[in-house]
Design a protein around this motif. Structure first.
Motif, PDB file in Angstrom:
ATOM      1  N   LEU A 197       0.674 -44.241  41.819  1.00 34.22           N
ATOM      2  CA  LEU A 197       1.425 -43.902  41.221  1.00 34.22           C
ATOM      3  C   LEU A 197       2.374 -42.776  41.510  1.00 34.22           C
ATOM      4  N   ASP A 198       1.800 -41.842  42.484  1.00 28.49           N
ATOM      5  CA  ASP A 198       2.543 -40.819  43.081  1.00 28.49           C
ATOM      6  C   ASP A 198       3.643 -41.314  43.768  1.00 28.49           C
ATOM      7  N   ALA A 199       3.341 -42.280  44.639  1.00 29.10           N
ATOM      8  CA  ALA A 199       4.312 -42.573  45.587  1.00 29.10           C
ATOM      9  C   ALA A 199       5.424 -43.442  44.745  1.00 29.10           C
ATOM     10  N   THR A 200       5.151 -44.250  43.881  1.00 30.88           N
ATOM     11  CA  THR A 200       6.426 -45.032  43.303  1.00 30.88           C
ATOM     12  C   THR A 200       6.888 -44.172  42.334  1.00 30.88           C
ATOM     13  N   ARG A 201       6.500 -43.227  41.715  1.00 34.14           N
ATOM     14  CA  ARG A 201       7.204 -42.336  40.785  1.00 34.14           C
ATOM     15  C   ARG A 201       8.270 -41.472  41.734  1.00 34.14           C
ATOM     16  N   ALA A 202       7.965 -41.192  42.978  1.00 29.70           N
ATOM     17  CA  ALA A 202       8.892 -40.501  43.667  1.00 29.70           C
ATOM     18  C   ALA A 202       9.889 -41.334  44.219  1.00 29.70           C
ATOM     19  N   MET A 211      -4.778 -61.022  31.899  1.00 26.29           N
ATOM     20  CA  MET A 211      -3.772 -60.173  32.763  1.00 26.29           C
ATOM     21  C   MET A 211      -3.572 -58.807  32.067  1.00 26.29           C
ATOM     22  N   ALA A 212      -3.527 -57.923  32.802  1.00 28.57           N
ATOM     23  CA  ALA A 212      -3.461 -56.339  32.105  1.00 28.57           C
ATOM     24  C   ALA A 212      -1.873 -56.432  31.925  1.00 28.57           C
ATOM     25  N   HIS A 213      -2.075 -55.462  30.746  1.00 27.63           N
ATOM     26  CA  HIS A 213      -0.784 -55.268  30.169  1.00 27.63           C
ATOM     27  C   HIS A 213       0.245 -54.213  30.817  1.00 27.63           C
ATOM     28  N   PRO A 214       1.473 -54.741  31.130  1.00 28.68           N
ATOM     29  CA  PRO A 214       2.279 -53.785  32.019  1.00 28.68           C
ATOM     30  C   PRO A 214       2.852 -52.458  31.114  1.00 28.68           C
ATOM     31  N   GLN A 215       2.881 -51.383  32.014  1.00 29.76           N
ATOM     32  CA  GLN A 215       3.423 -50.197  31.327  1.00 29.76           C
ATOM     33  C   GLN A 215       4.797 -49.911  32.003  1.00 29.76           C
ATOM     34  N   GLN A 216       5.889 -49.679  31.242  1.00 28.76           N
ATOM     35  CA  GLN A 216       7.186 -49.176  31.726  1.00 28.76           C
ATOM     36  C   GLN A 216       6.934 -47.774  31.983  1.00 28.76           C
ATOM     37  N   LEU A 217       6.838 -47.246  33.108  1.00 31.79           N
ATOM     38  CA  LEU A 217       6.891 -45.751  33.526  1.00 31.79           C
ATOM     39  C   LEU A 217       8.004 -45.287  33.615  1.00 31.79           C
ATOM     40  N   LEU A 218       9.008 -45.898  34.144  1.00 28.42           N
ATOM     41  CA  LEU A 218      10.541 -45.398  34.327  1.00 28.42           C
ATOM     42  C   LEU A 218      11.394 -46.665  34.175  1.00 28.42           C
ATOM     43  N   PRO A 219      12.840 -46.545  33.716  1.00 28.32           N
ATOM     44  CA  PRO A 219      13.486 -47.521  33.825  1.00 28.32           C
ATOM     45  C   PRO A 219      13.385 -48.678  34.752  1.00 28.32           C
ATOM     46  N   ASN A 220      13.039 -48.395  35.810  1.00 31.18           N
ATOM     47  CA  ASN A 220      12.966 -49.371  37.270  1.00 31.18           C
ATOM     48  C   ASN A 220      11.545 -49.336  37.763  1.00 31.18           C
ATOM     49  N   LEU A 221      10.575 -48.822  36.890  1.00 34.90           N
ATOM     50  CA  LEU A 221       9.295 -48.865  37.436  1.00 34.90           C
ATOM     51  C   LEU A 221       8.313 -49.541  36.348  1.00 34.90           C
ATOM     52  N   THR A 222       7.528 -50.346  36.674  1.00 34.17           N
ATOM     53  CA  THR A 222       6.862 -51.329  35.642  1.00 34.17           C
ATOM     54  C   THR A 222       5.303 -50.838  36.710  1.00 34.17           C
ATOM     55  N   PHE A 223       4.161 -50.528  35.649  1.00 36.66           N
ATOM     56  CA  PHE A 223       3.077 -50.448  36.457  1.00 36.66           C
ATOM     57  C   PHE A 223       1.812 -51.320  35.824  1.00 36.66           C
ATOM     58  N   LEU A 224       1.179 -52.117  36.692  1.00 46.78           N
ATOM     59  CA  LEU A 224       0.200 -53.216  36.210  1.00 46.78           C
ATOM     60  C   LEU A 224      -1.212 -52.730  36.782  1.00 46.78           C
ATOM     61  N   ASP A 225      -2.284 -52.508  35.888  1.00 42.35           N
ATOM     62  CA  ASP A 225      -3.374 -52.006  36.382  1.00 42.35           C
ATOM     63  C   ASP A 225      -4.417 -53.398  36.242  1.00 42.35           C
ATOM     64  N   LEU A 226      -4.852 -53.813  37.434  1.00 42.95           N
ATOM     65  CA  LEU A 226      -5.599 -55.050  37.295  1.00 42.95           C
ATOM     66  C   LEU A 226      -7.209 -54.395  37.425  1.00 42.95           C
ATOM     67  N   ARG A 227      -7.246 -53.083  37.350  1.00 45.89           N
ATOM     68  CA  ARG A 227      -8.721 -52.388  37.287  1.00 45.89           C
ATOM     69  C   ARG A 227      -9.618 -52.898  38.449  1.00 45.89           C
ATOM     70  N   PRO A 228      -9.285 -52.595  39.714  1.00 50.21           N
ATOM     71  CA  PRO A 228     -10.036 -53.178  40.618  1.00 50.21           C
ATOM     72  C   PRO A 228     -11.541 -52.984  40.404  1.00 50.21           C
ATOM     73  N   PRO A 229     -12.434 -53.960  40.485  1.00 57.07           N
ATOM     74  CA  PRO A 229     -13.900 -53.756  40.565  1.00 57.07           C
ATOM     75  C   PRO A 229     -14.364 -52.679  41.313  1.00 57.07           C
ATOM     76  N   VAL A 230     -15.414 -51.823  40.843  1.00 56.45           N
ATOM     77  CA  VAL A 230     -16.089 -50.695  41.403  1.00 56.45           C
ATOM     78  C   VAL A 230     -17.095 -51.448  42.366  1.00 56.45           C
ATOM     79  N   VAL A 241      16.633 -51.425  42.653  1.00 53.23           N
ATOM     80  CA  VAL A 241      15.265 -52.000  43.100  1.00 53.23           C
ATOM     81  C   VAL A 241      14.279 -51.857  41.800  1.00 53.23           C
ATOM     82  N   HIS A 242      13.875 -53.215  41.527  1.00 54.79           N
ATOM     83  CA  HIS A 242      13.004 -53.057  40.520  1.00 54.79           C
ATOM     84  C   HIS A 242      11.533 -52.941  40.989  1.00 54.79           C
ATOM     85  N   PHE A 243      10.511 -51.721  40.750  1.00 52.31           N
ATOM     86  CA  PHE A 243       9.496 -51.435  41.310  1.00 52.31           C
ATOM     87  C   PHE A 243       8.282 -52.199  40.411  1.00 52.31           C
TER      88      PHE A 243
END
Ligand code: AVI
Length: 324
Positions: free
Chosen positions: A122-127, A1-20, A135-137
């Motif tokens: 990232l653009d959409a959720t950061r905004a 499982m990818a390592h979650p990154q806390q980008l904002l107090p209510n925004l966690t980012f999880l990159d599952l690295r979709p296969p190319v 709401v926790h994103f």
């Protein structure tokens, strides 16, 4: 499982690295088949997404505005059938535009957009996250197949899977049944589904919606070729293709094609593929439903329909279902 990154107090980012995916081999195979086709995903580069946006604002293309009006009008009636604590999961969320209304009106505990385009997500959720501090994103970068097997673990809170826009209509029937079963897995055993489905109607109205007078749909269709030229250097002559979109009443779907107006040869994955004048490349199907037929498909996928909402002109439907 990818390592979650806390980008904002209510925004966690999880990159599952979709296969190319190997686009070149995929395109070469579909173009050289007895009935040439292109996957509709090739519409959507940056210009394609902007063209789709333009389509949704044309007077002829009713689905987007009709669905938004239904969501606005019935948001409270929908919420009344749902638990108070809820996490909204949206596969293929794009710019998260359609969820905004639900975030404003419902104030769910969490919102989890799952989207293949990292930049868009990232653009959409950061905004959006700072505007909804309660709401926790959880922004998940994933392709559809990763999204549908994403474990339903939202700290015991039920999930509502949101799949608007009648994007379900762009799947062929067998793939659609598989995808709906995937939405059921994503929802989990105590989850819900809120999904938009475009309705069968007068073919004249449908044909107009996919042949807008300003030509945005034609440009969107040809953009698949521009996109593939840029990405794979195929050598299509996009202006030498005619945009065709028509309702196939037997199959109950709009079909979009690009018809070759002069002989040309393209090169993909080291292969030369001849496209003689008159060749039709099938670029998209957009199936249209009845409320009853779509409800049956939901049942077959393991959902129990709760309610559906249709506008006065009976153009579009929204369905709320729970996991059966
Ligand atoms: C994204 N999808 C639901 C649209 C549709 O209506 O099938 C794509 C589209 N193609 C042409 N116009 C819009």
């Amino acid at each position: 499982m990818a390592h979650p990154q806390q980008l904002l107090p209510n925004l966690t980012f999880l990159d599952l690295r979709p296969p190319v995916t190997d686009a070149a081999r995929e395109v070469a195979a579909s173009l050289s088949a007895p009935s040439p086709s292109l996957d509709p995903k090739y519409f959507y580069d940056q210009r394609g997404s902007a063209l789709f946006d333009a389509i949704t604002r044309t007077p002829e293309y009713y689905p987007t505005r009709t669905e938004a009006a239904l969501l606005t009008e019935h948001a409270d009636a929908m919420a009344a059938q749902l638990p108070g604590e809820l996490v909204i999961a949206e596969p293929g969320a794009g710019g998260c535009d359609k969820a905004r209304l639900l975030l404003d009106r419902w104030r769910p505990s969490g919102y989890m957009p799952l989207e293949i385009s990292r930049e868009c997500l990232l653009d959409a959720t950061r905004a959006l996250a700072p505007r909804h501090p309660s709401v926790h994103f959880t922004a998940v970068c994933a392709d559809y197949s990763q999204a549908l097997s994403f474990p339903a673990d939202d700290q015991g809170r039920p999930r509502l899977v949101f799949f608007p826009g009648s994007t379900i209509g762009n799947f062929e029937p067998v793939a659609r049944a598989d995808f709906l079963a995937g939405l059921r897995r994503l929802a989990g055993d105590d989850g819900f589904l809120l999904i938009g489905a475009d309705l069968q109607k007068d073919p004249g109205r449908l044909n107009a919606a996919y042949n807008d007078a300003e030509g945005h749909t034609a440009a969107f269709n040809r953009n698949a070729l521009h996109h593939l030229n840029r990405r794979l250097d195929c050598g299509f002559e996009p202006d030498a293709f005619e945009h065709l979109a028509f309702y196939n009443e037997t199959a109950q779907r709009i079909e979009m094609h690009l018809e070759c107006l002069r002989d040309q040869t393209v090169s993909v994955a080291g292969r030369r593929i001849a496209l003689p004048t008159g060749t039709r490349i099938h670029t998209e199907s957009s199936y249209k439903f009845t409320v009853e037929g779509f409800s049956r498909e939901l049942v077959e996928a393991g959902f129990a329909p709760l309610s559906s909402w249709v506008d006065d002109e009976e153009l579009f439907s929204i369905h709320l279902a729970r996991a059966a």
